[in-house]
Design an enzyme around this catalytic site. Structure first.
Site, PDB file in Angstrom:
ATOM      1  CG  ASP A   1       3.551   3.272   3.119  1.00 13.63           C
ATOM      2  OD1 ASP A   1       3.526   3.664   4.335  1.00 13.63           O
ATOM      3  OD2 ASP A   1       3.758   2.006   2.666  1.00 13.63           O
TER       4      ASP A   1
ATOM      5  CD  GLU B   1       6.221   1.326  -0.037  1.00 14.26           C
ATOM      6  OE1 GLU B   1       5.014   1.354  -0.052  1.00 14.26           O
ATOM      7  OE2 GLU B   1       6.846   0.313   0.673  1.00 14.26           O
TER       8      GLU B   1
ATOM      9  CG  HIS C   1       0.776  -3.758   4.592  1.00 13.09           C
ATOM     10  ND1 HIS C   1       1.098  -3.344   5.674  1.00 13.09           N
ATOM     11  CD2 HIS C   1       1.538  -2.922   3.765  1.00 13.09           C
ATOM     12  CE1 HIS C   1       2.098  -2.354   5.761  1.00 13.09           C
ATOM     13  NE2 HIS C   1       2.436  -2.040   4.569  1.00 13.09           N
TER      14      HIS C   1
ATOM     15  NE  ARG D   1       3.123  -5.181  -0.237  1.00 16.15           N
ATOM     16  CZ  ARG D   1       2.279  -3.925  -0.095  1.00 16.15           C
ATOM     17  NH1 ARG D   1       2.816  -2.888  -0.702  1.00 16.15           N
ATOM     18  NH2 ARG D   1       1.072  -3.943   0.619  1.00 16.15           N
TER      19      ARG D   1
HETATM   20  C1  3PY Z   1       1.291   1.864  -0.645  1.00 20.35           C
HETATM   21  O1  3PY Z   1       0.438   2.610  -1.319  1.00 20.35           O
HETATM   22  O2  3PY Z   1       2.181   2.304   0.350  1.00 20.35           O
HETATM   23  C2  3PY Z   1       1.624   0.602  -0.998  1.00 20.35           C
HETATM   24  O3  3PY Z   1       2.220  -0.024  -0.468  1.00 20.35           O
HETATM   25  C3  3PY Z   1       0.483   0.052  -1.954  1.00 20.35           C
HETATM   26  O4  3PY Z   1       0.612  -1.261  -2.279  1.00 20.35           O
HETATM   27 MG    MG Z   2       3.475   0.943   1.003  1.00 26.15          MG
END
Ligand code: 3PY
Ligand code: MG
Length: 274
Positions: A181, A155, A54, A79
């Site tokens: 997410d 997530e 991101h 990541r």
């Molecule tokens: C989220 O909160 O979706 C994330 O990926 C945080 O790193």
């Molecule tokens: Mg995320």
């Protein structure tokens, strides 16, 4: 006297901590800046993740962030944008000591992540060495198989349902809950999260799954009090904010203390350009 000596990499402290019931606390790099990475790495974090999912970081800048993080004494991690064989291979070859893999929703996704991160006969990572080989005593292949941390992201609501099976997959060293997410996938708004909410119940369900199968659970946190609380609850792989968030918060806090009402200001500080 010759040189200043070489920094040697021993065990990966992240993997060690996660397998010994200890917390591993770090932060996130979103500003795509090796200087920022160097500053962050010296704060004392166990690890620093370069967010390739991101942030607009380029591959070579990511490598320079790894160098800066390593020099500062934290474990360089990333990541990756997706659970993708090519991204994972290139990022590990570039010197990451562990990866956070987004959107791991079921056992197949988890096995795919492990396979991408391990050499044969365990997995399908192709041998091309790594930038960090020369910092390691012995051969990189053996070090990598034992030390690279595989962190899968939980997530989505689906991943929470499957958490126990995901966390039982051989080779998964820990999971990392993405609260944003997860909130979206559960159809919730931010106001509907927090203590007593189904969102918090889902987070705790993942923690219980991890405790049951003996795999570390972590989460992205937005304030230090939460990190402290989560450690007490038994979470291990904990991120506090990001370099961009630290910068924005502190800049906002300091800016808000300026007494600028009624002071004539240029276009940069007003809406007069629009
Ligand atoms: C989220 O909160 O979706 C994330 O990926 C945080 O790193
Ligand atoms: Mg995320």
């Amino acid at each position: 006297m010759r040189g200043i000596g070489k920094i040697k990499i021993d065990k990966n402290p992240v993997k060690y901590n996660l397998h010994h019931g200890l917390p591993a606390v770090g932060t996130w790099m979103s500003t795509c800046s090796p200087v920022s990475a160097e500053i962050m790495a010296n704060i004392g974090w166990d690890w620093v993740v370069v967010d390739v999912e991101h942030s607009p970081v380029g591959f070579e800048t990511m490598v320079n962030c790894f160098r800066a993080i390593q020099l500062g004494g934290a474990a360089p991690m990333a990541r990756v944008p997706w659970n993708d064989t090519i991204w994972i291979q290139r990022t590990l070859d570039a010197g990451a000591m562990g990866l956070v893999v987004p959107m791991v929703n079921n056992v197949e996704d988890a096995k795919h992540a492990v396979s991408n991160m391990k050499y044969a006969t365990v997995g399908q990572r192709s041998f091309g060495g790594s930038r960090i080989s020369s910092y390691i005593e012995g051969d990189y292949y053996t070090w990598a198989q034992e030390n690279i941390a595989v962190i899968v992201m939980i997530e989505t609501a689906e991943a929470v349902e499957n958490a126990e099976e995901i966390l039982a997959v051989e080779g998964v060293d820990g999971c990392f809950i993405g609260p944003n997410d997860l909130m979206l996938s559960m159809g919730l708004t931010r106001e509907q999260t927090g203590p007593g909410s189904p969102h918090e119940a889902a987070i705790m369900r993942v923690l219980e799954a991890g405790k049951k199968v003996g795999t570390a659970v972590g989460k992205h946190c937005w304030d230090p009090a939460e990190v402290n609380r989560r450690i007490e609850q038994g979470f291990q792989f904990l991120a506090l904010n990001s370099d961009a968030a630290f910068m924005t918060r502190e800049a906002r806090a300091q800016f808000s203390q300026l007494k600028l009402d009624g002071v004539p200001r240029g276009a940069g500080g007003s809406k007069s350009l629009y």
